[in-house]
Write a protein that holds these residues in place. Structure first.
Motif, PDB file in Angstrom:
ATOM      1  N   ASN A 299      19.609   5.980   7.049  1.00 63.43           N
ATOM      2  CA  ASN A 299      20.945   6.967   6.514  1.00 63.43           C
ATOM      3  C   ASN A 299      21.461   7.056   4.822  1.00 63.43           C
ATOM      4  OD1 ASN A 299      23.455   8.308   6.998  1.00 63.43           O
ATOM      5  ND2 ASN A 299      24.615   6.510   6.054  1.00 63.43           N
ATOM      6  N   ASP A 300      21.051   6.170   4.009  1.00 65.68           N
ATOM      7  CA  ASP A 300      21.508   6.263   2.690  1.00 65.68           C
ATOM      8  C   ASP A 300      20.291   6.825   2.349  1.00 65.68           C
ATOM      9  OD1 ASP A 300      22.381   4.811   0.011  1.00 65.68           O
ATOM     10  OD2 ASP A 300      20.390   4.028  -0.270  1.00 65.68           O
ATOM     11  N   TRP A 301      19.145   6.531   2.032  1.00 66.51           N
ATOM     12  CA  TRP A 301      18.151   7.303   1.459  1.00 66.51           C
ATOM     13  C   TRP A 301      18.404   8.966   2.164  1.00 66.51           C
ATOM     14  CZ3 TRP A 301      14.107  10.515   5.002  1.00 66.51           C
ATOM     15  CH2 TRP A 301      13.695  11.521   4.206  1.00 66.51           C
TER      16      TRP A 301
ATOM     17  N   SER B 158      21.029   9.973   2.565  1.00 61.16           N
ATOM     18  CA  SER B 158      22.725  10.635   2.083  1.00 61.16           C
ATOM     19  C   SER B 158      22.132  10.934   0.233  1.00 61.16           C
ATOM     20  CB  SER B 158      23.572   9.860   2.897  1.00 61.16           C
ATOM     21  OG  SER B 158      24.560  10.148   1.908  1.00 61.16           O
ATOM     22  N   HIS B 159      21.229  10.217   0.076  1.00 65.10           N
ATOM     23  CA  HIS B 159      20.935  10.527  -1.210  1.00 65.10           C
ATOM     24  C   HIS B 159      20.683  11.483  -1.640  1.00 65.10           C
ATOM     25  CE1 HIS B 159      20.951   6.938  -3.549  1.00 65.10           C
ATOM     26  NE2 HIS B 159      21.094   5.840  -2.534  1.00 65.10           N
ATOM     27  N   LYS B 160      19.692  12.343  -0.308  1.00 73.62           N
ATOM     28  CA  LYS B 160      18.895  13.271  -0.318  1.00 73.62           C
ATOM     29  C   LYS B 160      20.154  15.331  -0.161  1.00 73.62           C
ATOM     30  CE  LYS B 160      14.339  14.801   1.790  1.00 73.62           C
ATOM     31  NZ  LYS B 160      13.002  14.966   1.887  1.00 73.62           N
TER      32      LYS B 160
ATOM     33  N   ASP C  34      27.112  -0.951   3.959  1.00 75.61           N
ATOM     34  CA  ASP C  34      27.561  -2.282   2.549  1.00 75.61           C
ATOM     35  C   ASP C  34      28.391  -1.361   1.526  1.00 75.61           C
ATOM     36  OD1 ASP C  34      25.693   0.329   2.980  1.00 75.61           O
ATOM     37  OD2 ASP C  34      23.882  -0.999   1.765  1.00 75.61           O
ATOM     38  N   HIS C  35      28.099   0.363   1.534  1.00 80.89           N
ATOM     39  CA  HIS C  35      28.851   1.204   0.168  1.00 80.89           C
ATOM     40  C   HIS C  35      29.413   2.552   1.339  1.00 80.89           C
ATOM     41  CE1 HIS C  35      25.472   1.885  -0.451  1.00 80.89           C
ATOM     42  NE2 HIS C  35      24.426   1.241  -0.485  1.00 80.89           N
ATOM     43  N   SER C  36      29.462   3.163   0.029  1.00 76.42           N
ATOM     44  CA  SER C  36      29.888   5.023   1.245  1.00 76.42           C
ATOM     45  C   SER C  36      29.038   5.553  -0.042  1.00 76.42           C
ATOM     46  CB  SER C  36      30.818   5.051   0.777  1.00 76.42           C
ATOM     47  OG  SER C  36      30.826   6.356   1.506  1.00 76.42           O
ATOM     48  N   GLN C  37      29.144   6.990   0.113  1.00 72.53           N
ATOM     49  CA  GLN C  37      27.774   7.845  -0.775  1.00 72.53           C
ATOM     50  C   GLN C  37      29.220   8.977  -1.344  1.00 72.53           C
ATOM     51  OE1 GLN C  37      24.337   9.518  -1.038  1.00 72.53           O
ATOM     52  NE2 GLN C  37      23.095   7.235  -0.579  1.00 72.53           N
ATOM     53  N   ALA C  38      28.613   9.253  -2.100  1.00 75.49           N
ATOM     54  CA  ALA C  38      29.627  10.724  -2.868  1.00 75.49           C
ATOM     55  C   ALA C  38      28.648  11.648  -3.347  1.00 75.49           C
ATOM     56  CB  ALA C  38      30.660   9.939  -3.891  1.00 75.49           C
TER      57      ALA C  38
ATOM     58  N   SER D 213      22.381   1.620 -13.239  1.00 74.51           N
ATOM     59  CA  SER D 213      22.417   0.958 -11.265  1.00 74.51           C
ATOM     60  C   SER D 213      22.946   2.322 -10.476  1.00 74.51           C
ATOM     61  CB  SER D 213      23.320  -0.087 -10.998  1.00 74.51           C
ATOM     62  OG  SER D 213      22.590  -1.555 -11.279  1.00 74.51           O
ATOM     63  N   GLN D 214      22.741   3.233 -10.551  1.00 78.32           N
ATOM     64  CA  GLN D 214      23.057   4.555  -9.727  1.00 78.32           C
ATOM     65  C   GLN D 214      24.447   4.867 -10.356  1.00 78.32           C
ATOM     66  OE1 GLN D 214      22.243   3.358  -5.492  1.00 78.32           O
ATOM     67  NE2 GLN D 214      20.417   3.638  -6.352  1.00 78.32           N
ATOM     68  N   ARG D 215      25.406   4.432  -9.681  1.00 79.06           N
ATOM     69  CA  ARG D 215      26.769   5.612 -10.594  1.00 79.06           C
ATOM     70  C   ARG D 215      27.329   4.018 -11.356  1.00 79.06           C
ATOM     71  NH1 ARG D 215      30.215   8.903  -9.948  1.00 79.06           N
ATOM     72  NH2 ARG D 215      31.753   7.908  -7.906  1.00 79.06           N
TER      73      ARG D 215
ATOM     74  N   SER E  43      24.891   9.619  -4.077  1.00 77.73           N
ATOM     75  CA  SER E  43      24.986   8.354  -4.418  1.00 77.73           C
ATOM     76  C   SER E  43      26.394   7.371  -4.397  1.00 77.73           C
ATOM     77  CB  SER E  43      24.279   8.574  -5.409  1.00 77.73           C
ATOM     78  OG  SER E  43      23.521   7.872  -6.505  1.00 77.73           O
ATOM     79  N   HIS E  44      25.793   6.611  -5.134  1.00 74.96           N
ATOM     80  CA  HIS E  44      26.801   5.287  -5.208  1.00 74.96           C
ATOM     81  C   HIS E  44      27.419   4.510  -6.050  1.00 74.96           C
ATOM     82  CE1 HIS E  44      23.857   2.728  -3.405  1.00 74.96           C
ATOM     83  NE2 HIS E  44      24.013   3.793  -2.555  1.00 74.96           N
ATOM     84  N   GLY E  45      27.874   3.624  -6.573  1.00 71.33           N
ATOM     85  CA  GLY E  45      27.577   1.970  -7.651  1.00 71.33           C
ATOM     86  C   GLY E  45      29.217   2.490  -7.803  1.00 71.33           C
TER      87      GLY E  45
END
Ligand SMILES: [Zn+2]
Length: 500
Positions: free
Chosen positions: A224-226, A228-230, A271-275, A314-316, A453-455
């Motif tokens: 899901n993370d991969w 959502s990054h894309k 573990d975290h979300s994404q924006a 580290s990303q964001r 992404s996230h961070g």
């Protein structure tokens, strides 16, 4: 829910955003998660670590601590004792810059064996000590008490076997890509390629359910993370549906969802979300004149100047380390001044120390709103019940104090997350959090523009979904749930005292 089922599955769906989970459920795309939400406790704002990136969060989930204790500070960080960067795989190109062998060794071996503090036991270690039958699918954190030799019998592992020849200590049953497999399941991970990993986790977990091989399983669904990054966070409606299919597959191995839930409590969590990401910051370039250490000695991308700082995107989020102890404070001031002027930098954080070098106060500085200074113990209480002294611009974290209570919903759990990041032994001297829309390019000059992404410390990256089904809830429940609350829930489920 008076008595809990005997077994427990902790399912980490990487980056599962609450709004996207809710949309997937509304669309009928996630029937298993819908069943768990409907019959359990759904938390739509479980706060991640800061930086809200997978290695830091995974360590928090399995140890129930923050990085001031577990010591995994970022996706990329500078190892002061070894005087080198550690890169856990921001992107393939970033891994190439540091050397693929080095990156794989750090991620597969050193993260668990050397970087994750020995003083913070994982749930696997604590449960192994209590003779609970533990199991894990491919997840960054696997440290347990059982020895596993690398597999040598597949074509794919023969390719990697020159590198992956060392045994590891993991849970009783360990399936890690095609490198470690404690049972012959017939499941293949396709070298752990993105898009294939959920299926491998589902396949080995279904096998373990069929053969009754665990009491506690960490079931990792990272795709899901991969995705959502894309595709951006909106794409999660599809990939959460895919994760749900794997959950269904695991549960069907027990005869169906209801049969499975009669025997297993389930924690499904992000573990975290994404924006969304629309723009980048090249921190390496912005700070070049200070003298930036490159990925490997005398490599391109390093400044011409003598290296005096290490830059760790580290990303964001990002960290900057002073390479020379003697100029640490002066260098920190130079980095802070420059960082506050960079377009897309939302917050700059650092730690002030006293004459004995002990942490005195943290500073969260915003280019627009000024500095907020804070330290533990004081008259202000945060939503998790910790007390703080605060001084200066609460606007930096969009905060306010009402009746002695600190509220900062746009930057959830801001002070504790900032403090534990700043006082972490392995963190940099300066920490940065990107403004909404921005991401720091990694050392392979990759970012996720047009995707997600996230961070950051901001709520958009930090608040993930948490679903508890068949798990005894703590009394009282936290007013603000955090990912570090999960390990204690797991230990209590097996009758262990989390405070040990
Ligand atoms: Zn990610």
């Amino acid at each position: 829910m008076s008595s809990s089922p005997p077994k427990l599955v902790l399912c980490v769906i990487d980056a599962m955003a609450p709004a996207m989970l809710e949309r997937a459920i509304a669309a009928g795309a996630a029937p298993v998660l819908e069943r768990l939400v409907g019959g359990g406790r759904y938390v739509s704002d479980c706060v991640a670590a800061f930086p809200s990136v997978t290695p830091v969060c995974a360590a928090s989930i399995v140890t129930g601590t923050s990085q001031d204790e577990h010591e995994i500070p970022g996706m990329n960080w500078f190892h002061r004792e070894e005087h080198r960067y550690v890169e856990y795989g921001s992107s393939f190109r970033a891994a190439q810059r540091f050397g693929i062998a080095r990156q794989l060794t750090d991620t597969v071996y050193n993260m668990n064996r050397a970087h994750l503090s020995q003083r913070t036991p994982t749930v696997f270690e604590t449960l192994d000590d209590a003779d609970v039958r533990t199991a894990g699918t491919t997840y960054l954190m696997y440290r347990g008490r059982h020895l596993h030799e690398p597999q040598r019998d597949t074509a794919l592992t023969r390719v990697a076997s020159a590198l992956m020849r060392h045994p590891v200590m993991g849970p009783r049953e360990l399936f890690y890509a095609d490198i470690f497999a404690s049972q012959r399941t017939g499941c293949r991970s396709g070298l752990g390629m993105p898009g294939m990993r959920d299926r491998h986790s589902g396949c080995v977990s279904a096998y373990m359910v069929e053969h009754d091989l665990f009491d506690f399983l960490l079931l990792s669904l990272p795709d899901n993370d991969w995705y959502s990054h894309k595709r951006g966070p909106d794409g999660q409606v599809h990939s959460i549906g895919q994760a749900d299919l794997q959950l269904a597959r695991v549960m069907n191995a027990a005869g169906g969802v209801e049969e499975f839930l009669a025997e297993h409590a389930v924690i499904a969590m992000a573990d975290h979300s994404q924006a969304p990401v629309t723009a980048t910051i090249a921190l390496q370039d912005e700070l070049a004149e200070l003298g930036v250490l490159g990925p490997v000695r005398s490599s391109e991308g390093a400044s011409d100047a003598e290296p005096r700082i290490a830059v760790c995107p580290s990303q964001r989020a990002a960290m900057v380390y002073a390479l020379h102890e003697s100029e640490r404070d002066a260098m920190r001031a130079s980095v802070v001044t420059r960082a506050l002027a960079i377009d897309g930098v939302d917050l700059v954080l650092w730690l002030e120390r006293d004459a004995h070098d002990a942490p005195r106060e943290g500073v969260i500085a915003s280019p627009r709103h000024g500095e907020l200074r804070f330290a533990p113990d004081g008259p202000v209480i945060d939503p998790r019940g910790l007390s703080w002294s605060v001084e200066g611009a609460l606007a930096a974290i969009d905060g306010r104090i009402e009746d002695g209570r600190l509220l900062s919903p746009a930057y959830p759990d801001a002070l504790a997350r900032a403090w534990t990041a700043l006082t972490c032994r392995t963190s940099g001297e300066v920490l940065l959090s990107a403004a909404p829309g921005f991401e720091f390019v990694d050392w392979g000059r990759q970012a996720h523009v047009g995707g997600g992404s996230h961070g950051s410390l901001h709520a958009s990256d930090s608040l993930g979904a948490l679903v508890l089904h068949g798990v005894a809830l703590p009394e009282p429940q936290p007013a603000q749930w955090a990912i570090r609350d999960v390990a204690p829930l797991v230990l209590r489920h097996f009758g262990l005292d989390p405070s040990r």
